[in-house]
Scaffold this motif. Sequence first.
Motif: not given
Length: 329
Positions: A101-103, A85-94
């Motif tokens: 999973n936007t829901s 149930e993770v909508a977004f990932l914030a990454s040091e690489e991006s």
Amino acid sequence: MSEIVTLQAYLDRWAGTDAGRKAVAGAVRTIATTGVGIADLVARGPLEEGLAKIRGTDPNAGGDAQKELDVIAEERIVTALKGTEVAFLASEESEELIPVNTSGRLVVAVDPLDGSSNIDTNVSVGTIYSILPYDAAAHANPAAAVMRTGSHQVAAGFLAYGPATILVSTLGEGTQVFVYDRDKADFFLARDQVEIPAETKEYGVNQSNVRQWHAPMAAYIADCLAGKDGPRAKDFNMRWVGSMVADAFRIFTRGGVYVYPSDKRKGYENGRLRLIYEANPVAFLTEQAKGAATDGKTRILDIVPHHIHQRIPLVFGSKAEVEKIASYY
């Protein structure tokens, strides 16, 4: 004999029937499981020589050289989290948040491979993560979900890939250590309710930069070096691995203080570690283990980010020593 507890059993017990907690537990379990595969790659060492090579000519979003394994680790985490149930990932690489999973109801911030400059030297490296709640209605811009003080974290932790694969985790109810048993293919609880000793005689810092430090940090280290004959009236040991997960695990194991100050070098004026991907999760873990974490003066978990890849000085570990360092400022 004490009860043998798997990571899954621990997470299930913590989550109960609460849907929000179940979502957090699923994300933690997925990151831990993905870390086992990353650890297997790291363990191949020189047999996977290409993993330590710099990828292309452009640095990552944080301005550092990007290794092949940095990218592989990020890709594996993104793929695995699609089933959570993770909508977004914030990454040091991006540069931008990665839709997962936007829901979903969570956002995860991750340093996919902390200490990647040590990939080819057989030194422990790891993965650091931070989990925050996400509400699509409240966060029209998903980045706003991570651009909050670290006090909003609902879980955080890091995996250390060394002689053992270790997970140091907090769900906001203390700090736990889990160890991966390769024979049983599972993580088991090794230490519950970790407490970092308040007092210490050990500090970790890259002392080769002493000439670049500002006066408060230079004065603190000088007093430590003066030992029992100086104003601190005790002898200190210095330890420095260079992979924060390795240095952090040492502190969670036996105490100490980790110091990465800002200094006079270009690119280090505001510190070097990332607030969202490194400082916040480690600060959450540290406070849950009765330690303290600051930027030298200010509590890390009170700092409002102004950029998703913001850098910051970091001091964490034994509470009395962190407070002593703050007194020099």
